[in-house]
Motif scaffolding. Structure first.
Motif, PDB file in Angstrom:
ATOM      1  N   MET A  62       1.073  -1.606  -0.211  1.00 37.61           N
ATOM      2  CA  MET A  62      -0.261  -0.119   0.235  1.00 37.61           C
ATOM      3  C   MET A  62       1.140   1.340  -0.274  1.00 37.61           C
ATOM      4  O   MET A  62       1.949   1.226   0.588  1.00 37.61           O
ATOM      5  N   GLN A  63       0.215   1.882  -0.081  1.00 34.52           N
ATOM      6  CA  GLN A  63       1.204   3.510  -0.368  1.00 34.52           C
ATOM      7  C   GLN A  63       1.055   4.396   1.332  1.00 34.52           C
ATOM      8  O   GLN A  63       0.028   3.838   1.757  1.00 34.52           O
ATOM      9  N   VAL A  64       2.495   4.442   1.655  1.00 30.37           N
ATOM     10  CA  VAL A  64       2.514   4.920   2.800  1.00 30.37           C
ATOM     11  C   VAL A  64       3.285   6.358   2.555  1.00 30.37           C
ATOM     12  O   VAL A  64       4.256   7.045   2.031  1.00 30.37           O
ATOM     13  N   ASN A  65       2.287   7.344   3.335  1.00 27.15           N
ATOM     14  CA  ASN A  65       2.340   8.503   3.193  1.00 27.15           C
ATOM     15  C   ASN A  65       2.863   9.134   4.581  1.00 27.15           C
ATOM     16  O   ASN A  65       2.141   9.320   5.163  1.00 27.15           O
ATOM     17  N   LEU A  66       4.222   9.803   4.597  1.00 26.16           N
ATOM     18  CA  LEU A  66       4.583  10.418   6.079  1.00 26.16           C
ATOM     19  C   LEU A  66       5.565  12.081   6.126  1.00 26.16           C
ATOM     20  O   LEU A  66       5.735  11.760   7.070  1.00 26.16           O
ATOM     21  N   GLU A  67       4.331  12.491   5.330  1.00 21.24           N
ATOM     22  CA  GLU A  67       5.174  13.793   5.019  1.00 21.24           C
ATOM     23  C   GLU A  67       4.985  14.644   6.329  1.00 21.24           C
ATOM     24  O   GLU A  67       5.791  15.679   6.394  1.00 21.24           O
ATOM     25  N   THR A  68       3.449  14.285   6.894  1.00 22.65           N
ATOM     26  CA  THR A  68       2.895  15.161   7.971  1.00 22.65           C
ATOM     27  C   THR A  68       3.425  14.441   8.832  1.00 22.65           C
ATOM     28  O   THR A  68       3.495  15.073   9.739  1.00 22.65           O
ATOM     29  N   TYR A  69       3.929  14.052   9.663  1.00 23.88           N
ATOM     30  CA  TYR A  69       4.966  13.474  10.520  1.00 23.88           C
ATOM     31  C   TYR A  69       5.948  13.670  10.856  1.00 23.88           C
ATOM     32  O   TYR A  69       7.027  13.335  10.015  1.00 23.88           O
ATOM     33  N   LYS A  70       6.832  13.792  11.880  1.00 23.75           N
ATOM     34  CA  LYS A  70       8.169  13.915  12.336  1.00 23.75           C
ATOM     35  C   LYS A  70       8.548  12.886  12.959  1.00 23.75           C
ATOM     36  O   LYS A  70       9.862  13.234  12.871  1.00 23.75           O
ATOM     37  N   GLY A  71       7.562  12.126  14.098  1.00 25.85           N
ATOM     38  CA  GLY A  71       8.268  10.876  14.010  1.00 25.85           C
ATOM     39  C   GLY A  71       7.607   9.209  13.920  1.00 25.85           C
ATOM     40  O   GLY A  71       6.474   9.748  13.530  1.00 25.85           O
ATOM     41  N   ILE A  72       8.702   8.814  13.836  1.00 25.21           N
ATOM     42  CA  ILE A  72       8.035   7.470  13.158  1.00 25.21           C
ATOM     43  C   ILE A  72       8.379   6.579  14.753  1.00 25.21           C
ATOM     44  O   ILE A  72       9.602   6.525  14.954  1.00 25.21           O
ATOM     45  N   ILE A  73       7.815   5.888  15.239  1.00 24.72           N
ATOM     46  CA  ILE A  73       7.412   4.955  16.344  1.00 24.72           C
ATOM     47  C   ILE A  73       7.125   3.581  15.458  1.00 24.72           C
ATOM     48  O   ILE A  73       5.851   2.771  15.011  1.00 24.72           O
ATOM     49  N   PHE A  74       7.972   2.568  15.502  1.00 22.43           N
ATOM     50  CA  PHE A  74       7.802   0.582  15.020  1.00 22.43           C
ATOM     51  C   PHE A  74       7.860   0.584  16.059  1.00 22.43           C
ATOM     52  O   PHE A  74       8.957   0.401  17.528  1.00 22.43           O
ATOM     53  N   ASP A  75       6.893  -0.080  16.601  1.00 25.17           N
ATOM     54  CA  ASP A  75       6.945  -1.756  17.339  1.00 25.17           C
ATOM     55  C   ASP A  75       8.393  -3.115  16.757  1.00 25.17           C
ATOM     56  O   ASP A  75       8.449  -2.643  15.552  1.00 25.17           O
ATOM     57  N   MET A  76       8.580  -3.124  17.195  1.00 30.50           N
ATOM     58  CA  MET A  76       9.842  -4.411  17.392  1.00 30.50           C
ATOM     59  C   MET A  76       9.468  -5.416  16.511  1.00 30.50           C
ATOM     60  O   MET A  76       9.076  -5.902  16.074  1.00 30.50           O
ATOM     61  N   ASP A  77       8.428  -6.618  18.112  1.00 29.54           N
ATOM     62  CA  ASP A  77       8.634  -7.811  17.169  1.00 29.54           C
ATOM     63  C   ASP A  77       6.755  -7.923  16.694  1.00 29.54           C
ATOM     64  O   ASP A  77       6.391  -7.723  16.524  1.00 29.54           O
ATOM     65  N   GLY A  78       7.298  -8.636  15.056  1.00 35.60           N
ATOM     66  CA  GLY A  78       6.070  -8.966  14.133  1.00 35.60           C
ATOM     67  C   GLY A  78       6.396  -7.357  13.473  1.00 35.60           C
ATOM     68  O   GLY A  78       5.122  -7.221  11.980  1.00 35.60           O
ATOM     69  N   THR A  79       6.671  -6.194  13.419  1.00 43.48           N
ATOM     70  CA  THR A  79       6.928  -5.435  12.538  1.00 43.48           C
ATOM     71  C   THR A  79       7.959  -4.833  12.458  1.00 43.48           C
ATOM     72  O   THR A  79       7.785  -5.061  10.686  1.00 43.48           O
ATOM     73  N   LEU A  80       9.149  -4.908  12.904  1.00 46.64           N
ATOM     74  CA  LEU A  80      10.832  -4.812  12.203  1.00 46.64           C
ATOM     75  C   LEU A  80      11.247  -6.043  12.364  1.00 46.64           C
ATOM     76  O   LEU A  80      12.105  -5.983  11.110  1.00 46.64           O
ATOM     77  N   VAL A  81      10.671  -7.342  13.185  1.00 44.28           N
ATOM     78  CA  VAL A  81      11.509  -7.742  13.140  1.00 44.28           C
ATOM     79  C   VAL A  81      10.741  -9.023  13.062  1.00 44.28           C
ATOM     80  O   VAL A  81       9.655  -9.098  13.508  1.00 44.28           O
ATOM     81  N   ASN A  82      10.881 -10.822  11.841  1.00 42.96           N
ATOM     82  CA  ASN A  82       9.990 -11.525  11.990  1.00 42.96           C
ATOM     83  C   ASN A  82      10.689 -12.501  13.531  1.00 42.96           C
ATOM     84  O   ASN A  82      10.665 -13.183  13.291  1.00 42.96           O
TER      85      ASN A  82
END
Length: 200
Positions: A1-21
């Motif tokens: 899907m199209q990801v548009n992050l222009e309006t945000y200054k900060g991005i918060i990633f969960d770890m398990d299942g989101t960044l790492v498998n």
């Protein structure tokens, strides 16, 4: 899907299942614990508890199955089984590529329900620590997902307000935490960024 992050200054990633498998490894550790302590192993339900610390999941198992198992013993067993296989953890290509693209453009944080030692091991194994500004783990907050504290603390540590941040999550528990924090959320499903959920 199209990801548009222009309006945000900060991005918060969960770890398990989101960044790492790592979720298959967590689930395997719970399956082995279920066999050891003779309780029902419900894979889908356990997946959706992702973001909840291990001891908390043990308490939820007791409540769901009307059992009186020792939560500490369950948590110790699960962690021991996980530690035996955690070296098998791998990156999720789509979100990792996004993290790399955002270097120098946004404030970047990880907000995870994993404990400090597990978080440190995984981030060091995959060399992710140098890529983010802040890490918040289960030891840093008293109230865990689905409460908003993990994401609110991450935003605070990168010097931003909740409405300046967006969360990437993979579970219902994590989504609930993002919404409670007043943050938009992209959901990662089957290792792909699949759905955008605006803040309430």
């Amino acid at each position: 899907m199209q990801v548009n992050l222009e309006t945000y200054k900060g991005i918060i990633f969960d770890m398990d299942g989101t960044l790492v498998n790592s979720m298959p490894l967590h689930l395997k550790a719970w399956q082995l614990t279920a066999e050891k302590f003779d309780f029902e192993y419900d894979e889908e339900w356990l997946y959706n508890q992702g973001g909840t610390p291990t001891y908390g999941i043990a308490e939820l198992i007791n409540a769901k199955q009307q059992r009186n198992l020792d939560p500490s013993a369950l948590a110790v067993s699960k962690r021991e089984f996980f530690d035996q296989i955690r070296h098998q953890v791998a990156l999720i290509p789509e979100t990792f590529a996004l993290l790399q693209q955002l270097q120098g453009q946004k404030k970047l944080a990880i907000g995870t329900g994993a404990d400090a030692s597990t978080t440190e091991f995984i981030l060091n194994t995959l060399d992710l620590l140098p890529l983010v500004d802040v890490v918040v783990n289960a030891n840093d907050v008293e109230r865990h997902k689905p409460e908003p504290d993990t994401f609110l603390l991450a935003a605070q540590k990168i010097g931003l307000t909740p409405d300046q941040c967006v969360v990437f999550e993979d579970t219902k528990t994590g989504l609930a935490a993002a919404q409670a924090a007043g943050m938009d959320c992209y959901l990662v499903i089957n290792n792909k960024i699949a759905r955008f959920v605006p803040k309430p």
